[in-house]
Scaffold this motif. Structure first.
Motif, PDB file in Angstrom:
ATOM      1  N   GLN A 118      -9.181 -12.598  -4.915  1.00 48.28           N
ATOM      2  CA  GLN A 118      -8.671 -11.240  -4.821  1.00 48.28           C
ATOM      3  C   GLN A 118      -7.140 -11.248  -4.874  1.00 48.28           C
ATOM      4  OE1 GLN A 118     -10.419  -9.577  -1.249  1.00 48.28           O
ATOM      5  NE2 GLN A 118     -12.464 -10.189  -1.867  1.00 48.28           N
ATOM      6  N   SER A 119      -6.549 -10.073  -4.983  1.00 46.09           N
ATOM      7  CA  SER A 119      -5.092  -9.966  -5.104  1.00 46.09           C
ATOM      8  C   SER A 119      -4.353 -10.537  -3.890  1.00 46.09           C
ATOM      9  CB  SER A 119      -4.676  -8.513  -5.339  1.00 46.09           C
ATOM     10  OG  SER A 119      -5.110  -7.711  -4.257  1.00 46.09           O
ATOM     11  N   ASP A 120      -4.988 -10.545  -2.710  1.00 40.26           N
ATOM     12  CA  ASP A 120      -4.354 -11.117  -1.519  1.00 40.26           C
ATOM     13  C   ASP A 120      -4.657 -12.617  -1.367  1.00 40.26           C
ATOM     14  OD1 ASP A 120      -7.019 -11.058  -0.785  1.00 40.26           O
ATOM     15  OD2 ASP A 120      -6.720  -9.877   1.043  1.00 40.26           O
ATOM     16  N   ARG A 121      -5.237 -13.217  -2.407  1.00 38.62           N
ATOM     17  CA  ARG A 121      -5.586 -14.638  -2.509  1.00 38.62           C
ATOM     18  C   ARG A 121      -6.749 -15.031  -1.602  1.00 38.62           C
ATOM     19  NH1 ARG A 121      -2.163 -17.809  -5.541  1.00 38.62           N
ATOM     20  NH2 ARG A 121      -2.740 -19.691  -4.432  1.00 38.62           N
ATOM     21  N   ARG A 122      -7.391 -14.033  -0.985  1.00 43.48           N
ATOM     22  CA  ARG A 122      -8.633 -14.347  -0.281  1.00 43.48           C
ATOM     23  C   ARG A 122      -9.736 -14.425  -1.331  1.00 43.48           C
ATOM     24  NH1 ARG A 122      -9.538 -11.486   5.304  1.00 43.48           N
ATOM     25  NH2 ARG A 122     -10.897 -10.282   3.990  1.00 43.48           N
ATOM     26  N   VAL A 123     -10.762 -15.194  -1.045  1.00 46.14           N
ATOM     27  CA  VAL A 123     -11.837 -15.428  -2.001  1.00 46.14           C
ATOM     28  C   VAL A 123     -13.067 -14.633  -1.594  1.00 46.14           C
ATOM     29  CG1 VAL A 123     -13.388 -17.193  -2.946  1.00 46.14           C
ATOM     30  CG2 VAL A 123     -10.981 -17.742  -2.529  1.00 46.14           C
ATOM     31  N   SER A 124     -13.708 -14.010  -2.585  1.00 47.96           N
ATOM     32  CA  SER A 124     -14.982 -13.354  -2.317  1.00 47.96           C
ATOM     33  C   SER A 124     -16.061 -14.027  -3.157  1.00 47.96           C
ATOM     34  CB  SER A 124     -14.924 -11.851  -2.611  1.00 47.96           C
ATOM     35  OG  SER A 124     -14.739 -11.619  -3.983  1.00 47.96           O
ATOM     36  N   VAL A 125     -17.276 -14.055  -2.617  1.00 53.48           N
ATOM     37  CA  VAL A 125     -18.434 -14.598  -3.327  1.00 53.48           C
ATOM     38  C   VAL A 125     -19.540 -13.558  -3.221  1.00 53.48           C
ATOM     39  CG1 VAL A 125     -20.148 -16.440  -3.440  1.00 53.48           C
ATOM     40  CG2 VAL A 125     -17.776 -16.982  -2.830  1.00 53.48           C
ATOM     41  N   VAL A 126     -20.013 -13.106  -4.388  1.00 50.14           N
ATOM     42  CA  VAL A 126     -21.066 -12.110  -4.474  1.00 50.14           C
ATOM     43  C   VAL A 126     -22.277 -12.782  -5.105  1.00 50.14           C
ATOM     44  CG1 VAL A 126     -21.750  -9.868  -5.437  1.00 50.14           C
ATOM     45  CG2 VAL A 126     -19.380 -10.257  -4.771  1.00 50.14           C
ATOM     46  N   PHE A 127     -23.467 -12.518  -4.573  1.00 47.89           N
ATOM     47  CA  PHE A 127     -24.686 -13.108  -5.105  1.00 47.89           C
ATOM     48  C   PHE A 127     -25.440 -12.109  -5.962  1.00 47.89           C
ATOM     49  CE2 PHE A 127     -23.586 -15.840  -1.627  1.00 47.89           C
ATOM     50  CZ  PHE A 127     -23.899 -17.089  -2.116  1.00 47.89           C
TER      51      PHE A 127
ATOM     52  N   ILE B  42     -24.881 -19.666   2.938  1.00 52.37           N
ATOM     53  CA  ILE B  42     -23.743 -20.236   3.656  1.00 52.37           C
ATOM     54  C   ILE B  42     -22.733 -20.668   2.602  1.00 52.37           C
ATOM     55  CG2 ILE B  42     -22.978 -22.073   5.201  1.00 52.37           C
ATOM     56  CD1 ILE B  42     -25.978 -22.074   6.198  1.00 52.37           C
ATOM     57  N   VAL B  43     -21.498 -20.204   2.735  1.00 53.96           N
ATOM     58  CA  VAL B  43     -20.453 -20.473   1.748  1.00 53.96           C
ATOM     59  C   VAL B  43     -19.267 -21.140   2.435  1.00 53.96           C
ATOM     60  CG1 VAL B  43     -18.880 -19.426   0.066  1.00 53.96           C
ATOM     61  CG2 VAL B  43     -21.160 -18.447   0.400  1.00 53.96           C
ATOM     62  N   THR B  44     -18.794 -22.250   1.863  1.00 51.54           N
ATOM     63  CA  THR B  44     -17.558 -22.882   2.309  1.00 51.54           C
ATOM     64  C   THR B  44     -16.761 -23.278   1.072  1.00 51.54           C
ATOM     65  OG1 THR B  44     -18.579 -25.061   2.467  1.00 51.54           O
ATOM     66  CG2 THR B  44     -18.490 -23.776   4.486  1.00 51.54           C
TER      67      THR B  44
ATOM     68  N   PHE C  79     -15.871 -18.617   5.548  1.00 44.66           N
ATOM     69  CA  PHE C  79     -16.232 -17.293   5.042  1.00 44.66           C
ATOM     70  C   PHE C  79     -16.990 -16.499   6.096  1.00 44.66           C
ATOM     71  CE2 PHE C  79     -15.314 -19.603   1.289  1.00 44.66           C
ATOM     72  CZ  PHE C  79     -14.979 -18.681   0.311  1.00 44.66           C
ATOM     73  N   GLU C  80     -16.883 -15.161   5.958  1.00 45.01           N
ATOM     74  CA  GLU C  80     -17.663 -14.261   6.792  1.00 45.01           C
ATOM     75  C   GLU C  80     -18.339 -13.231   5.897  1.00 45.01           C
ATOM     76  OE1 GLU C  80     -14.863 -12.598   9.511  1.00 45.01           O
ATOM     77  OE2 GLU C  80     -13.587 -11.778   7.946  1.00 45.01           O
ATOM     78  N   LYS C  81     -19.470 -12.720   6.353  1.00 50.87           N
ATOM     79  CA  LYS C  81     -20.179 -11.696   5.593  1.00 50.87           C
ATOM     80  C   LYS C  81     -19.447 -10.377   5.749  1.00 50.87           C
ATOM     81  CE  LYS C  81     -24.535 -13.972   6.293  1.00 50.87           C
ATOM     82  NZ  LYS C  81     -25.817 -13.981   6.968  1.00 50.87           N
ATOM     83  N   ALA C  82     -19.262  -9.700   4.635  1.00 47.00           N
ATOM     84  CA  ALA C  82     -18.610  -8.391   4.633  1.00 47.00           C
ATOM     85  C   ALA C  82     -19.368  -7.521   3.635  1.00 47.00           C
ATOM     86  CB  ALA C  82     -17.152  -8.510   4.229  1.00 47.00           C
ATOM     87  N   ALA C  83     -20.175  -6.602   4.142  1.00 47.31           N
ATOM     88  CA  ALA C  83     -21.012  -5.718   3.311  1.00 47.31           C
ATOM     89  C   ALA C  83     -21.938  -6.567   2.442  1.00 47.31           C
ATOM     90  CB  ALA C  83     -20.142  -4.779   2.496  1.00 47.31           C
TER      91      ALA C  83
ATOM     92  N   VAL D 173     -16.465 -13.123   2.264  1.00 46.21           N
ATOM     93  CA  VAL D 173     -15.029 -13.095   2.037  1.00 46.21           C
ATOM     94  C   VAL D 173     -14.395 -14.167   2.918  1.00 46.21           C
ATOM     95  CG1 VAL D 173     -12.932 -11.692   2.156  1.00 46.21           C
ATOM     96  CG2 VAL D 173     -15.097 -10.625   1.524  1.00 46.21           C
ATOM     97  N   SER D 174     -13.442 -14.910   2.335  1.00 45.98           N
ATOM     98  CA  SER D 174     -12.785 -15.955   3.120  1.00 45.98           C
ATOM     99  C   SER D 174     -11.954 -15.324   4.230  1.00 45.98           C
ATOM    100  CB  SER D 174     -11.915 -16.842   2.219  1.00 45.98           C
ATOM    101  OG  SER D 174     -10.864 -16.111   1.636  1.00 45.98           O
ATOM    102  N   LYS D 175     -11.921 -16.002   5.360  1.00 51.56           N
ATOM    103  CA  LYS D 175     -11.161 -15.506   6.515  1.00 51.56           C
ATOM    104  C   LYS D 175      -9.666 -15.658   6.292  1.00 51.56           C
ATOM    105  CE  LYS D 175     -14.815 -16.581   9.815  1.00 51.56           C
ATOM    106  NZ  LYS D 175     -15.212 -17.382  10.989  1.00 51.56           N
TER     107      LYS D 175
END
Length: 160
Positions: free
Chosen positions: A51-60, A74-76, A90-94, A98-100
């Protein structure tokens, strides 16, 4: 001998029909719906996106590339940045993970994304060469480039 050859040919035809019937070509790079890099995971796909803030998202996604609920996965991630290795949790968000924290500064380093479909499942590791510059052919970040070798691009050491 003729029976053996005929049987072998029948098996090859049957197996290729099964692989063709699942709706997509496993060798083809799939464009991520959100602009990220898609990897094949057990039961479907996962999209890795910085993402633009350099945090990583993973969508399945399922095999049909429709989003599935982020549930038991489980994502690392380990970023092998020039300043040293850094593990992101990572934590679940909706509907996604998303990486912490954000990725380390810079680019041009290796990222190892590890995905387990459930708590006890065998981990799947994906090595991603993280480059943020935009591909001139597909207009995606290099880490998510979908160009193929045949079209003059590709992930095999190309430079756009």
């Amino acid at each position: 001998m003729k029976t053996l050859l005929t049987s072998a040919l029948a098996i090859i035809v049957l197996v290729s029909t099964v692989f063709a019937a699942d709706g997509h070509d496993h060798g083809k790079t799939i464009p991520g719906p959100k602009g990220g890099r898609v990897v094949e995971v057990e039961g479907g796909h996962a999209e890795f996106l910085v993402q633009s803030d350099r945090r990583v998202s993973v969508v399945f996604y399922g095999e049909d590339m429709k989003p599935v609920n982020a549930a038991e996965q489980i994502v690392t991630l380990v970023a092998e940045a020039p300043a040293g290795k850094e593990k992101l949790e990572f934590e679940k968000a909706a509907d996604q993970f998303v990486s912490k924290t954000a990725l380390p500064e810079g680019d041009g380093y290796r990222i190892v994304l590890q995905i387990r479909t459930t708590e006890g499942a065998k981990p799947q590791n994906f090595r991603i060469d993280y480059h943020t510059e935009t591909c001139g052919k597909c207009n995606r970040a290099e880490y998510a480039c979908i160009c193929t070798e045949e079209s003059g691009g590709g992930h095999g050491g190309h430079s756009h």
